[in-house]
Write a protein that holds these residues in place. Structure first.
Motif, mmCIF file in Angstrom:
data_model
loop_
_atom_site.group_PDB
_atom_site.id
_atom_site.type_symbol
_atom_site.label_atom_id
_atom_site.label_comp_id
_atom_site.label_asym_id
_atom_site.label_seq_id
_atom_site.Cartn_x
_atom_site.Cartn_y
_atom_site.Cartn_z
ATOM 1 N N UNK A 152 0.780 -1.455 0.065
ATOM 2 C CA UNK A 152 -0.124 -0.242 0.420
ATOM 3 C C UNK A 152 0.689 0.952 -0.111
ATOM 4 N N UNK A 153 2.143 1.050 0.693
ATOM 5 C CA UNK A 153 2.687 2.619 0.984
ATOM 6 C C UNK A 153 3.471 2.854 -0.560
ATOM 7 N N UNK A 154 3.839 1.260 -1.442
ATOM 8 C CA UNK A 154 4.825 1.954 -2.249
ATOM 9 C C UNK A 154 4.049 2.191 -3.970
ATOM 10 N N UNK A 155 2.191 2.064 -3.848
ATOM 11 C CA UNK A 155 2.232 2.124 -4.512
ATOM 12 C C UNK A 155 0.721 3.329 -4.694
ATOM 13 N N UNK A 156 0.046 3.035 -3.545
ATOM 14 C CA UNK A 156 -1.527 4.019 -2.509
ATOM 15 C C UNK A 156 -0.782 5.270 -2.885
ATOM 16 N N UNK A 157 -0.065 5.556 -1.950
ATOM 17 C CA UNK A 157 0.421 6.538 -1.192
ATOM 18 C C UNK A 157 1.206 7.489 -2.613
ATOM 19 N N UNK A 158 1.620 6.686 -3.055
ATOM 20 C CA UNK A 158 2.316 7.042 -4.220
ATOM 21 C C UNK A 158 0.794 7.982 -5.586
ATOM 22 N N UNK A 159 -0.382 7.097 -5.491
ATOM 23 C CA UNK A 159 -0.975 7.297 -6.324
ATOM 24 C C UNK A 159 -2.395 8.152 -5.599
ATOM 25 N N UNK A 160 -1.840 8.604 -4.770
ATOM 26 C CA UNK A 160 -2.836 9.484 -3.710
ATOM 27 C C UNK A 160 -2.621 10.943 -3.802
ATOM 28 N N UNK A 161 -1.086 11.066 -3.688
ATOM 29 C CA UNK A 161 -0.158 12.331 -4.134
ATOM 30 C C UNK A 161 -0.096 12.916 -5.592
ATOM 31 N N UNK A 162 -0.422 11.961 -5.992
ATOM 32 C CA UNK A 162 -0.519 11.937 -8.028
ATOM 33 C C UNK A 162 -1.537 11.978 -8.163
ATOM 34 N N UNK A 163 -2.631 11.744 -7.448
ATOM 35 C CA UNK A 163 -4.508 11.919 -7.859
ATOM 36 C C UNK A 163 -4.906 13.964 -7.297
ATOM 37 N N UNK A 164 -3.977 14.147 -6.161
ATOM 38 C CA UNK A 164 -3.819 15.223 -5.541
ATOM 39 C C UNK A 164 -3.517 16.437 -6.195
ATOM 40 N N UNK A 165 -2.838 16.379 -6.676
ATOM 41 C CA UNK A 165 -2.125 16.964 -7.521
ATOM 42 C C UNK A 165 -2.319 17.297 -8.746
#
Length: 595
Positions: A152-165
Motif C-alpha cells: 500500500x505504501x509503495x503504490x497507494x500512497x504514490x497514487x494519492x499524491x499524484x491524484x491530488x496534484x
C-alpha cells in the motif's frame, strides 16, 4: 514451553477495541517521518512529474487552434506544440519511473522497521502472551499484514499524491479555460464523494475481518503441520481436512465480501465520472456553436476533465486497498501495543555469587482471576540439593517452575533466592542463574555444535564434547555425516526424539549455572539411559540446586527431597524411603506405576 493450565488461548491478538483509522494513519506516518528526506524528494518528484504531465493538454489545444480551416494550417506551430508535448510527457514518464523506484525503496525501509519493531517487541512479551496466542497468527502479522502495508505504501500512497496534484492542477486549468463548464462537476463530484464515503464505512470492517480470518487459518495450519504425526496415528485426517475446509471457507468468504464490496466503488464512481464527461461534451458543443469557446480550448478542457475525473475514480479503488492496509496495520499495531513483561522494580539488584538456596513462603497463584492453581505453598531447597516435584497432571508442578523463573508473579507470598526476594532482583540475572531443560525439545537450523553451545557462545569444541559424553549422545553425534559440524534442519529432523532430548540436556550441562530445572526432561529416553544421565548430571552438577519434575518416580529415588503436589498444595514431602513407609499418596503413585 507447555501451555499454562488455565490460560485462555485466543485465536487473535488484541481483543481490545480496535484503534480508529486516524490513529492507524498517524502511526504509519511516524514510520514514514523517519525517512523524511526520502519522503520530501518523493513529493518533489511527484509534483514535477504531474506538472509536466499537465502541460500536455494545453499544448494539444494550441496545436488544434493552429488549424484554422481546410488549407489553412500552421504546420510549424503544430509540429512545435506536438514536439513539446512529446518532450514534456517523456520527462514526466522519466520522473515517474524514478519516483516509483524511490517509493519502493521507501516502503521497504518502512516494512523492515515495522518487522524489526514487531520482532523486538516479541522478545519483550511475557510467557503468558505466547500461552494464549496462536503461533500462526503471530506469523501472519509479521508476514502477510506487513506485506500488505508495504504494498500500500509503495503504490497507494504514490497514487494519492499524484491524484491530488492532478485534480488540483486540472481544476485550475479548467477554470482558466471555461469556468462555466466547471459547474458540471458541482453535481457529479459531491455525488462521487458521498458514495465513496458510504462504501468506505461499509467496507472497512470487511477488510478487518478478512485479516482476522487469515490469521486464524494460518494458526490452524501451523497446529496441523506441527502435529501431523499425531493426526495420522489417530486417523484424524478427514476430521482435520473437514475443519480446514470450514476455516478455509470462512477465509474465502471474508476475502470475497471484502473484495466484492471494495470493487463496487471504482466502477460506480467511474460511471458518475463518465456522466460528467457526457455533460461537458454537450455543454461544450453548445458553447462552441455560440463561439464562446474555441475548438482547441474545448479539446483541452475535455482532456483536463479526463485528468480531473480519472484520479477521482482511481482514488475510489485506492481507498479499498487502503482499507485492507489499515486493517493489516491495525493488527500489527495491536501486537506492538501488547503489554511487555513488567519492568524490573526500581533499584532492582543483580543476582550475583549465587549459592542456590531457594524458598517459597505461602505462595498463592492463579492464571485467571478467581481460579487459584497454587494455594499457600511453601518449600525450601537447600544449596546443592536435588528437589523432585511429583504429582498428577494439572497439580501445579510446571506452575511452580514458572514462578521460580518469574515467568509469572504470585498473587501472594514470597519467593526467595539466597534470602533475597526475587521481585527485587532483575529478571535477567535471576534467569541466568538457572539452566532449564523442557520436555519439548527445541533445536534450530544450524550445526550440532551451534545447537549445543547455544547458551554459551564461547564454548570450545572440547567443552561441548565433554557435555555430550556426560549426556550419552557423543557416540550418536559421531555417527552423523559430519559429526559435530552436521547441520540440523527442521527442528532436528533425522534424529530420534530421545537423541534430540539428549542434545538439549547436553546444552544445559554446558552452562555454569548454580541452579538446574528439569521439566520432564528425560521423558523420551529409555529408563536405563535416563538413570545414567541422572547419575552423570548429579556428578556434573555437584553443589548446585536442582529441581526435577518427573512422572516416572523410579528416576528420582535418590532425590534429597521429594515434594508431592496435589491440587496446588504440597500434600507430602520427604525422601523416597520415608514417603513409601508413610504409605500415603506418594506410595499410591509409586506402586501404581509397577502394577
Amino acid at each position: 514451553m507447555k501451555e499454562a493450565k488455565g490460560t485462555p488461548r485466543d485465536a487473535s491478538v488484541g481483543a481490545a477495541r480496535p484503534k480508529n483509522r486516524k490513529y492507524v494513519l498517524l502511526r504509519l506516518w511516524r514510520y514514514l517521518a523517519r525517512y523524511r528526506w526520502l519522503l520530501a524528494l518523493a513529493l518533489l518528484l511527484t509534483l514535477a512529474s504531474n506538472l509536466f504531465g499537465l502541460v500536455g493538454p494545453m499544448l494539444s489545444g494550441y496545436a488544434i487552434d493552429a488549424i484554422h480551416g481546410p488549407g489553412d494550417v500552421d504546420f510549424s506551430a503544430v509540429f512545435l506544440y506536438a514536439g513539446l508535448m512529446a518532450g514534456f510527457y517523456l520527462l514526466a514518464s522519466l520522473l515517474a519511473y524514478i519516483l516509483s523506484r524511490l517509493m519502493i525503496r521507501l516502503s521497504q525501509k518502512v516494512a523492515f522497521q515495522m518487522r524489526k519493531d514487531v520482532f523486538d517487541h516479541l522478545a519483550e512479551l511475557p510467557v503468558s502472551f505466547f500461552d494464549r496466542t496462536q503461533t500462526g497468527d503471530i506469523v501472519s502479522r509479521i508476514s502477510y499484514d506487513i506485506d500488505t502495508v508495504n504494498a500500500s505504501l509503495s503504490n497507494d500512497l504514490l497514487q494519492i499524491c499524484t491524484s491530488l496534484i492532478t485534480v488540483v492542477g486540472s481544476l485550475a486549468m479548467m477554470l482558466l479555460i471555461a469556468p462555466v463548464l466547471v459547474t458540471v462537476f458541482a453535481v457529479t463530484i459531491p455525488a462521487a464523494i458521498l458514495f465513496t464515503r458510504y462504501m468506505t464505512r461499509r467496507v472497512r470492517p470487511l477488510f478487518r475481518r478478512r485479516s482476522a480470518r487469515l490469521g486464524e487459518l494460518n494458526g490452524y495450519v501451523e497446529e496441523v503441520v506441527s502435529g501431523h504425526k499425531t493426526i495420522r496415528v489417530y486417523h484424524q485426517e478427514n476430521t482435520v481436512i473437514s475443519r480446514f475446509d470450514g476455516k478455509n471457507t470462512e477465509a474465502v468468504e471474508a476475502y470475497y465480501n471484502a473484495d466484492y464490496y471494495g470493487s463496487m466503488t471504482g466502477p460506480s464512481v467511474n460511471f458518475i465520472n463518465n456522466l460528467s464527461l457526457s455533460l461537458v461534451s454537450v455543454m461544450g458543443a453548445v458553447l462552441y456553436l455560440f463561439r464562446s469557446i474555441s475548438l482547441g480550448d474545448l479539446s483541452s478542457f475535455v482532456l483536463y476533465s479526463r485528468k480531473f475525473s480519472g484520479p477521482i475514480n482511481e482514488a475510489a479503488n485506492i481507498l479499498s486497498e487502503l482499507q485492507s492496509a489499515c486493517a493489516a496495520a491495525e493488527r500489527v499495531f495491536h501486537l506492538i501495543d501488547e503489554e511487555p513483561e513488567p519492568a524490573d522494580a526500581p533499584g532492582a539488584e543483580e543476582l550475583a555469587d549465587v549459592l542456590g538456596d531457594v524458598r517459597m513462603e505461602h505462595v498463592r497463584f492463579g492464571y485467571l482471576p478467581g481460579q487459584t492453581v497454587i494455594h499457600g505453598l511453601s518449600l525450601h531447597a537447600e544449596p546443592g540439593s536435588l528437589t523432585a516435584i511429583v504429582g498428577p497432571t494439572g497439580a501445579g508442578k510446571t506452575t511452580l517452575i514458572n514462578l521460580l523463573m518469574r515467568f509469572y508473579d504470585p498473587q501472594a507470598g514470597t519467593i526467595l533466592v539466597d534470602g533475597k526476594d526475587i521481585s527485587t532482583l532483575t529478571r535477567r540475572s535471576l534467569r541466568r542463574a538457572y539452566t532449564m531443560v523442557l520436555q519439548d525439545t527445541w533445536l534450530f537450523t544450524g550445526t550440532v555444535y551451534e545447537n549445543i553451545a547455544y547458551g554459551k557462545e564461547d564454548a570450545t569444541l572440547e567443552e561441548v564434547q565433554r557435555a555430550c559424553r556426560a549426556a550419552y549422545i557423543h557416540e550418536a553425534i559421531l555417527r552423523l555425516p559430519q559429526g559435530y559440524d552436521t547441520v540440523l534442519t527442521g527442528d532436528g529432523s533425522g534424529l530420534s526424539k530421545g537423541q534430540k532430548q539428549m542434545l538439549t540436556i547436553a546444552r544445559a550441562m554446558l552452562l555454569d549455572s548454580r541452579m538446574l530445572i528439569l521439566d520432564e526432561a528425560t521423558s523420551n529416553v529409555d529408563t536405563q539411559t535416563e538413570q545414567k544421565i541422572q547419575r552423570a548430571m548429579r556428578e556434573l552438577m555437584r553443589g548446585k540446586t536442582c529441581f526435577v519434575i518427573a512422572h516416572r518416580l523410579s528416576t528420582i529415588q535418590n532425590a534429597d527431597h521429594i515434594l508431592v503436589v496435589r491440587g496446588g498444595d504440597i500434600v507430602e514431602q520427604g525422601t523416597h524411603e520415608a514417603l513409601l513407609q508413610r504409605g500415603g499418596f506418594y506410595a499410591q503413585l509409586y506402586h501404581s506405576q509397577f502394577q
